[in-house]
Design a protein around this motif. Sequence first.
Motif, PDB file in Angstrom:
ATOM      1  N   PHE B  31       5.803 114.740   8.016  1.00 20.93           N
ATOM      2  CA  PHE B  31       5.531 115.212   9.788  1.00 20.93           C
ATOM      3  C   PHE B  31       6.954 115.213  10.595  1.00 20.93           C
ATOM      4  CE2 PHE B  31       1.726 116.815   9.448  1.00 20.93           C
ATOM      5  CZ  PHE B  31       1.112 115.097   8.546  1.00 20.93           C
ATOM      6  N   ALA B  32       8.166 115.786  11.726  1.00 19.90           N
ATOM      7  CA  ALA B  32       8.709 116.112  11.630  1.00 19.90           C
ATOM      8  C   ALA B  32       8.531 115.483  13.078  1.00 19.90           C
ATOM      9  CB  ALA B  32       9.786 117.407  11.786  1.00 19.90           C
ATOM     10  N   GLY B  33       7.341 115.911  13.898  1.00 17.58           N
ATOM     11  CA  GLY B  33       7.175 115.091  15.206  1.00 17.58           C
ATOM     12  C   GLY B  33       7.404 116.206  15.945  1.00 17.58           C
ATOM     13  N   GLY B  36      11.197 116.543  16.138  1.00 19.73           N
ATOM     14  CA  GLY B  36      12.526 117.111  15.016  1.00 19.73           C
ATOM     15  C   GLY B  36      11.182 118.698  14.617  1.00 19.73           C
ATOM     16  N   SER B  37      10.121 118.873  15.779  1.00 15.49           N
ATOM     17  CA  SER B  37      10.046 120.469  15.422  1.00 15.49           C
ATOM     18  C   SER B  37      10.577 120.877  16.365  1.00 15.49           C
ATOM     19  CB  SER B  37       8.561 120.108  15.495  1.00 15.49           C
ATOM     20  OG  SER B  37       7.001 119.055  15.034  1.00 15.49           O
TER      21      SER B  37
END
Lengths: 275, 307, 397
Positions: B31-33, B36-37
């Motif tokens: 998961f990029a978070g 990050g997303s």
Amino acid sequence: MSEHNKNSLVADIFGTMESRVNPDGIKGITANYGYVIQGPDGGTWTVCVADGKVTVREGLVDPHVTTTCTDEDWVAITLGELDGMTAFSSGKLKVEGDMGLLIAAARFFKKYAAPGAGPQETPEELIVLKQVLSLDQTFSTGPVMGRFLNALKEKKILANKCPECKRLQIPPREVCAECVVRCEEFVEIGPEGVISTPDVVYYASPDPLTAETRETPYCSCHFLLDGCKGHETMWHELKASDIPRAKRGVRVRPVWNDTLKGCVTDIKYFEIINA
Amino acid sequence: MDHKKREYTMTIDTKDCFTIEGKLALPYQYFAGRTGSRFITSLRDNKKIMGLECKHCNKVFVPPRSTCEVCFEDISENWVDLPNTGIVTGFTIVRYEEPHQPVKPPYITALVKLDKADTPFAHIVKGIPLSKMKTGLRVEAVFAKRTTATIMDIDHFRPIKEGPSFKLGYSYDALEVGMSDSFTKTISETDVYLFAGISGDFNPMHMNEEFAKTTPMGTRIAHGALPQCLIAPVLGMKLPGLGTIALEVTTRFKAPTYFGDTITATGEVVEKLPERRWVRMALTFTNQKNELVAEGSALVLPPPSMP
Amino acid sequence: MKKMKKNRNVGIIGVGQSVFSSHREEVNQPEMIHEAVVEALDQAGMTMEDIDCVVHGNMELFEMVHQPDLWHTIGTGAFGRESLRITTGGTTGATLVCAADALVASGLHEVVMAIGFEKLQEGHTTGGITNMADPLWTRKLQTGALTGMTATQVIDEFGEERAKKASMLYRIFMDKHAMKNDKAHRRLGLEFDQADDLAKKSPALVGELRMIHMCSQSDGTCVMIFASEEKARLHCKQPAWIKDHISVHREENFTIFGDALVVSTHRYAAKKLFARNDITDPRKQIDMMEMYDPSSWWGLDWIREFLMLEGDAHIRMVEEGDIAIDGAFPINPSGGVTASNPIGATAMVRVAEAAMQIMGTAGDHQVPKQVNTALASGFGGTMWTVLTLLTREAPEL
């Protein structure tokens, strides 16, 4: 919206299902899902999924799996206020029939919006990267495990014996785990024996070679082969169809594969010897 | 010391030793978070690279992270847009082949620090011969046509096409009295006739052999400008060279130039004028018989020094 | 009996936990860790400037990332500090505590931050555990971390009805405790009268081990701050002192002792730890325990092992409610591992929760009696035990 009004959404939830179908989610599924919703705003419905289509019928129509819960809980689960898994674990949601079918159902429908609820905010996108880590490996057997695996090719099962405590280890190991001395004496055991402790597995882990999960139930089992005593058991598998009769003390024998490669799976499984 | 001596030898029968092929295969997800997303979706959808700024440390982080790791400040709202251009701060050339690589080797993996960012990040550089790759190369991002919602939505970085670069000539400080250079060319009939057209000077002494027979030279001769202009390539491309401005050129003609004569124009630095940083040069023009055809002087403004 | 010699006492002065959940998709690993780091520092009244060394751990490769401690410096604040990476399987969290204790007790560092985490949703837990097994033998037959053998053995010893009732009762106690812990992952709101229904209806995983008995798979981080006695007294009114700890490991791989009672390491560890700390009656001399209980069957069975009991004394402890938060011997006031299990952090959370009981910071799940001595256990395959003993009074050196 008052709590009472909310419960009256039950009919609307089922009524709008056909228009909220997610085509990718129902691909390849053919099953009838029964729902028994209890309470003043409840009712019974069957969601029939087949050939890429969904038809919602009133009443229970040959369900393969039936879910029972209160109207309040059903609305809460649909609106995302109550986690389905938690509801199931805590007994609020009861399931009868093929549970595996129910897990797929989570993807059948697009999100439900109660009538009169404001425009749905587009949720922010959270990026997920999915991959399969796949690494090739080479394992060396060493002379002890190698000798054991080679013996399997001759349909022989070997253990080795500790010179101090006389304990047998199966499969053979270089050193006695109790006395920490080298074990150089090999002994042939079995091949027949008795069931010691069976472990019936309903929830499988993925195959480390293919990342696929195996069929359940299967039975990992400790067998006490002839020549062994106490806890000198061999861990292998019992034939799946013998699971109902699996009990401590029942006699078994190994069933070998047609081709023997020098691998633990040269023994397909052990089966109960019918008297 | 009284302790039980253990046997450390073992009889190894190698006929029982063999190897078995296996595999480690496990599914996983990352998961990029939220932060990050946002970075990834900006690359994918807007072809924009974004960073986060720590106002306390005055640092812009790319890729962005929600906390400044130095001062622990929450910087997750301080988004900044960044240009797609930057500079290579380090690189390596990968030559060995391996299944998990993003591109087929040999390829360049480089650290790229975008303009306005304080941290570099790794990516692939393409579009430059491997032997020409260098630290300090200015690069720009090339976005991927097919996106995967990963850092590879930037497909690679390529060198920015700067204008051609030139090396300027000698500066005032580099010039020394006594330096000289020259240029030689044979003047042909074609040169003369073309020049007549360019200048409008159709004087029969250049164009009419019968008339020219009646002149003291006895045959056609080249226009004076033709030997004279040969000093231009010396001043403008050799000494001082590129970037020179010719301020004044004077010439006194000494002998005619006949069709087919080979003229050498030479310029020599004779004086440096510090007040205006001009340079005086002595000009000489000789033919194949080493006869002086013309002489003169020039005042030039040499090009500025290279930084 | 050889005692471990410490140069100085070590106190736990700060604890941070991220919320344990199975859906932390809005943060990546460093961000998740950062939450707990900030909380621990706040509680200890410190900043990263005060930390000398960071020890970091999780189960190796469970998120398919090697050496995540380097990647995580963005969130851990370890940049520019000494650091140590620890991974010992399920006991990692507890081993981190041992490492932090050793680093401070020895005099090497004044203040050490220990970080244990796991983001299980990103990996594949059971698959990861399967790949721990001998590739030539047990890997082909492995069921991951799950086995119903303990359930079978308890049923064999005490009879099906009593055994099933007791393990279900234990489970419900754990959930009641979890309901009081707002960090816990699974808070189901179970009631005692649901016991029979749940025992029958919950899907079986392996043998008699059912879904309802089983621990979670959680994402989460636990951070603890350890300080020398001098520093601890400056920053914390009531530190939790580390009196002693022991690590025992029995098998190098699975099934090396056939189907013998597998976790003999628990009793072995308890026996040694108690002997060198003059504990002859653990039930009386210890006030509560945070036990690493990966399933209710194990939780039930291991009460006997850890407290050195015999016969059915442990079953009666559960039946008579001794293990409740307000009982005579509270077990897992945090809800234990069935409520939250971020593996790399779990064993540390046991020590952290035990410490919180001594420090008095457990909030709603604080046990009402004063806790002077607390026990915390860590467990991992292949049969590791780590036992930690914490005290209210600083030990005599």
